[in-house]
Write a protein that holds these residues in place. Structure first.
Motif, PDB file in Angstrom:
ATOM      1  N   LYS A 198       6.097   4.721  -4.179  1.00  0.00           N
ATOM      2  CA  LYS A 198       5.515   3.440  -3.578  1.00  0.00           C
ATOM      3  C   LYS A 198       4.369   2.899  -4.555  1.00  0.00           C
ATOM      4  O   LYS A 198       3.977   1.672  -4.399  1.00  0.00           O
ATOM      5  N   CYS A 199       3.743   3.778  -5.292  1.00  0.00           N
ATOM      6  CA  CYS A 199       2.638   3.285  -6.169  1.00  0.00           C
ATOM      7  C   CYS A 199       3.226   2.284  -7.194  1.00  0.00           C
ATOM      8  O   CYS A 199       2.076   1.633  -7.773  1.00  0.00           O
ATOM      9  N   GLN A 204      16.338  12.955   1.593  1.00  0.00           N
ATOM     10  CA  GLN A 204      15.306  12.275   2.105  1.00  0.00           C
ATOM     11  C   GLN A 204      14.432  11.371   1.640  1.00  0.00           C
ATOM     12  O   GLN A 204      14.888  11.267   0.419  1.00  0.00           O
ATOM     13  N   PRO A 205      13.653  10.269   1.981  1.00  0.00           N
ATOM     14  CA  PRO A 205      12.618   9.372   1.139  1.00  0.00           C
ATOM     15  C   PRO A 205      12.050  10.087   0.297  1.00  0.00           C
ATOM     16  O   PRO A 205      11.792  11.311   0.374  1.00  0.00           O
ATOM     17  N   CYS A 206      11.658   9.447  -0.813  1.00  0.00           N
ATOM     18  CA  CYS A 206      10.815  10.226  -2.004  1.00  0.00           C
ATOM     19  C   CYS A 206       9.416  10.440  -1.472  1.00  0.00           C
ATOM     20  O   CYS A 206       8.826   9.668  -0.619  1.00  0.00           O
ATOM     21  N   GLN A 207       8.590  11.335  -1.870  1.00  0.00           N
ATOM     22  CA  GLN A 207       7.343  11.549  -1.529  1.00  0.00           C
ATOM     23  C   GLN A 207       6.416  10.866  -2.290  1.00  0.00           C
ATOM     24  O   GLN A 207       6.581   9.884  -3.085  1.00  0.00           O
ATOM     25  N   LEU A 208       5.001  10.801  -1.513  1.00  0.00           N
ATOM     26  CA  LEU A 208       3.966   9.864  -2.172  1.00  0.00           C
ATOM     27  C   LEU A 208       3.731  10.278  -3.477  1.00  0.00           C
ATOM     28  O   LEU A 208       3.951  11.459  -3.958  1.00  0.00           O
ATOM     29  N   CYS A 209       3.000   9.475  -4.242  1.00  0.00           N
ATOM     30  CA  CYS A 209       2.613   9.963  -5.644  1.00  0.00           C
ATOM     31  C   CYS A 209       1.613  10.818  -5.612  1.00  0.00           C
ATOM     32  O   CYS A 209       0.652  10.913  -4.940  1.00  0.00           O
TER      33      CYS A 209
END
Length: 784
Positions: free
Chosen positions: A230-231, A243-248
């Motif tokens: 998302k970054c 699952q959705p990818c984790q945060l940076c």
């Protein structure tokens, strides 16, 4: 009660009459022997035999854990170790004459294996399979829509003609097959599935991995996800996931410490470090040594990173690590920069000297870490059968018996005796009492029995055969003997044309490739003796000195001496020269001399020895004896009689059995006369077996007669064979029996002594009495 099937009835009959054979050992199963029955094929075996079979390599199932039944090859997991009845309720059942052998005598109560039957067998404990259940029951078809009445013991399934229509494994479609047994087949519809990250797709049957799809895909492709976070600055580094990818992980709100993790960022901000706004901003460093553990080092001394606090992977280690070999007997030191994770240990060159479990081989492995030291080799020893080798791993002790067996009949050579299968490996053909029917080389009667050996025993029928040299036809010769020697000289003419072969009767030619080396027999011109040089049929005799020995004697004949012919000639020439010199002296005085006698061959051969003083003394005694008319036979005490040839010990032994000595002397005289008058140069006589004293007496007498004597065979059949040789054997002038008889006769009384001053009263006294008046030495001193 229901009747037992025919298989059970046959087993019961054979076990009761003890006619049933164990398939492993091929021996009869006794009513009191512990047995084991296979639950698949119902064959009965000895309990000990099935134990040995289950542990042997031949019983191991390929690719499966367990052992195979010798009869049906059904695989069993456990080796039987207890003796139970056929139904399995009683251990070590006792045998009763009124019951089935190896049975407990109670109701079987076993259920049919593999059938949905609630009833149990109502027969008494029995071998073989249980009979089918006779009860009737209502069964539902496979799809469960219809019901039918069938016999309980029947293993058939009921089917109807309607489609199954059960839901398939996918949970969406229905089975279109007709009513069937078992589970429905999986859904055959093919679907296209996409992985979680969306980079890979595949075609699978409907219902595969159903339930895992959550809107992001259906399966994991095991690749790095690689989706943008998302970054917007970094990508996902995780493996393909649903699952959705984790945060940076570099977002400012997630990073709380410096890169080495020793100092919180809050302290660094207080010290003047700039705060991070985005994930792209660097993480402030604390300036301390990183200190993170490195993969090198050991348990006692862990190496850490020597760099200052930094981002990314830790740099290479500048130290060295001491690592041990696999067996921990050797160590070595390596730089950490060249050390990899697989180099934590190494293999040394030390070989293990411990014995393996077999006790025959050494381990001999390099850098060995094994504790049990199992031997990986195959035993390979020959089994007792002599045909196969042990296939078990190398082991201690004796090998097991060969498990191979033949199902062909084993017969003797003529087929009269038969061993019926199964025949254990290594069994010899049966013995047969019939006469051997093979084709033999000779046409003599056959006396040996049928045998399994390839060659028949040699024929011992007595026949007549010529010797190898064709000298005589020998009788009583066994048929199998080929090369027979008669023991006589060969006497075949040699290639030289002069000599004959002197070898004993032999096989083959007589020295065809070798020159004759026998001495030449051509008489010499000067002395008449043979040449004696090696055979030279085409060459003249060489001029050499004669080596033959001649006997010289003095004029009276007392002195005798053997000299070489050439030396005797030179001796006579020396004597002749001396005589010639004396004659020449006479010629100077005017006398005539005859010298022809001094140079003839006859005079040369007549060379004589000179008489000595003993010859003169002997001549005087001879004249004295002639003067007084005294002979050797007139003196009964004369020591020079013919009996002097026999030793005192021989006489003592002969006095014990004069009859035996007389018979032996007659045989020896007959043998000597036969060899001197006959054509053969040797002739033998065999005495019957006798004791040691008689054999020794024969040996002593044989020396007197000049005979050869040899003892043969062992006690109590030991005998003596004497052999007379022409020219060597001779009969003595007086036999031992005559000598002993003379000695045993009463000796005459000694003569009456007379004094010198008295006159003889009897004018007719004998010459012997006259001699006794004076000592004998006086007569010997009388001069001629």
């Amino acid at each position: 009660m229901a009747e037992a099937p025919p298989v059970s009835g046959s087993l019961i009959e054979q076990l009761t009459t003890e006619k049933y054979e164990c398939m492993v050992c091929c021996e009869l199963v006794r009513v009191t022997a512990p047995v084991w029955s296979c639950q698949s094929c119902y064959h009965v075996f000895h309990l000990n035999c099935i134990k040995k079979w289950a542990r042997s390599p031949a019983s191991q199932a390929d690719g499966q854990s367990g052992w195979r039944c010798p009869a049906c090859q059904n695989v069993s997991a456990h080796v039987p170790n207890t003796y139970t009845c056929f139904c399995g309720k009683v251990k070590n059942p006792e045998w009763s004459r009124n019951e089935i052998p190896h049975s407990c005598g109670e109701v079987c109560r076993k259920k049919q294996p593999g059938q949905d039957c609630p009833h149990s067998c109502n027969l008494l404990c029995h071998p073989g399979p249980c009979p089918p259940c006779p009860a009737f029951m209502t069964k539902t078809c496979e799809c469960g829509r219809t019901r039918h009445t069938v016999r309980c013991g029947q293993a058939i399934s009921v089917h109807c003609s309607s489609p199954c229509e059960n839901v398939l494994n996918c949970g969406q479609h229905h089975c279109a097959e007709l009513c069937h047994a078992g589970e429905c087949q999986p859904c055959r519809i093919i679907l296209n599935q996409v992985c979680y990250c969306g980079s890979t797709s595949r075609d699978v049957l409907c219902g595969t991995d159903i339930g895992k799809s959550d809107g992001f895909g259906d399966f994991g492709c095991l690749k790095i996800c690689g989706k943008d976070l998302k970054c917007g600055n970094h990508t996902c580094s995780q493996v393909c996931h649903p699952q959705p990818c984790q945060l940076c992980p570099r977002l400012p709100q997630l990073v709380r410490c410096c890169p080495c993790g020793q100092t919180p960022l809050s302290q660094l901000l207080e010290l003047g470090s700039s705060s991070r706004k985005t994930c792209m901003d660097p993480v402030p460093s604390c300036g301390k040594v990183c200190g993170k553990p490195l993969p090198c080092g050991s348990l006692d001394f862990i190496h850490t990173c020597e760099k200052l606090c930094h981002e990314g992977d830790c740099g290479p280690c500048s130290r060295t690590s001491v690592i041990s070999c696999r067996c921990s007997s050797r160590t070595k030191e390596l730089p950490c920069t060249s050390l990899k994770s697989e180099d934590a240990t190494f293999m040394c060159d030390k070989r293990c000297n411990k014995k393996r479990l077999c006790g025959r081989h050494k381990c001999n492995e390099i850098c060995c870490v094994d504790k049990e030291h199992k031997c990986p080799l195959i035993c390979g020893r020959k089994l007792r059968c002599g045909l196969h080798r042990c296939e078990e791993p190398c082991h201690r002790g004796n090998c097991q018996t060969c498990w191979q067996a033949s199902f062909d009949e084993l017969t003797c050579h003529c087929g009269a005796s038969v061993i019926y299968p199964p025949v254990p490996c290594g069994t010899r053909p049966p013995e047969c009492t019939q006469t051997c029917a093979r084709i033999h080389e000779c046409d003599h009667p056959v006396y040996h029995s049928c045998h399994s050996e390839e060659k028949c025993p040699p024929c011992t029928f007595l026949t007549q055969k010529w010797c190898m040299g064709k000298h005589e036809l020998r009788s009583n010769i066994p048929c199998h003997l080929v090369d027979i020697s008669c023991g006589l000289p060969c006497s075949a003419m040699l290639p030289c044309g002069i000599h004959k072969c002197q070898r004993l009767c032999h096989k083959g030619d007589c020295f065809v490739d070798e020159a004759c080396k026998q001495p030449c027999t051509t008489p010499r011109a000067d002395c008449g003796h043979p040449c004696m040089a090696p055979c030279h049929p085409t060459l003249p005799c060489p001029l050499t000195a004669c080596k033959a020995k001649v006997e010289l004697q003095c004029e009276c004949g007392r002195r005798k001496e053997m000299v070489i012919c050439s030396e005797a000639s030179s001796t006579y020439q020396r004597i002749a020269a001396i005589s010639m010199a004396s004659k020449i002296t006479d010629m100077q005085l005017g006398d005539t001399v005859e010298i022809s006698k001094l140079i003839t061959k006859k005079e040369v051969h007549q060379a004589r020895l000179e008489c000595d003083e003993e010859c003169s003394a002997l001549e005087r005694k001879k004249r004295l004896a002639e003067a007084f008319d005294i002979s050797d036979d007139s003196d009964p005490f004369n020591i020079r009689s013919s009996g002097s040839k026999f030793s005192d010990s021989l006489k003592d032994e002969a006095r014990k059995d004069l009859k035996f000595v007389s018979d032996i002397e007659k045989e020896m005289e007959t043998l000597v006369e036969a060899v001197n008058k006959g054509k053969n140069s040797k002739k033998s006589h065999c005495f019957p077996p006798m004791n040691r004293d008689h054999r020794r007496l024969i040996h002593d007498l044989a020396q007197v007669y000049g005979l050869e004597s040899v003892s043969y065979d062992s006690e109590p059949k030991r005998n003596v064979v004497i052999t007379a040789v022409r020219g060597r054997s001779i009969c003595p002038p007086t036999t031992l029996t005559v000598v002993l008889e003379r000695e045993m006769q009463t000796r005459p009384p000694p003569p009456i002594p007379h004094h010198r001053h008295q006159t003889d009263r009897s004018p007719g006294s004998s010459n012997l009495q006259k001699i006794t008046k004076e000592p004998i030495i006086d007569y010997f001193d009388v001069q001629d």
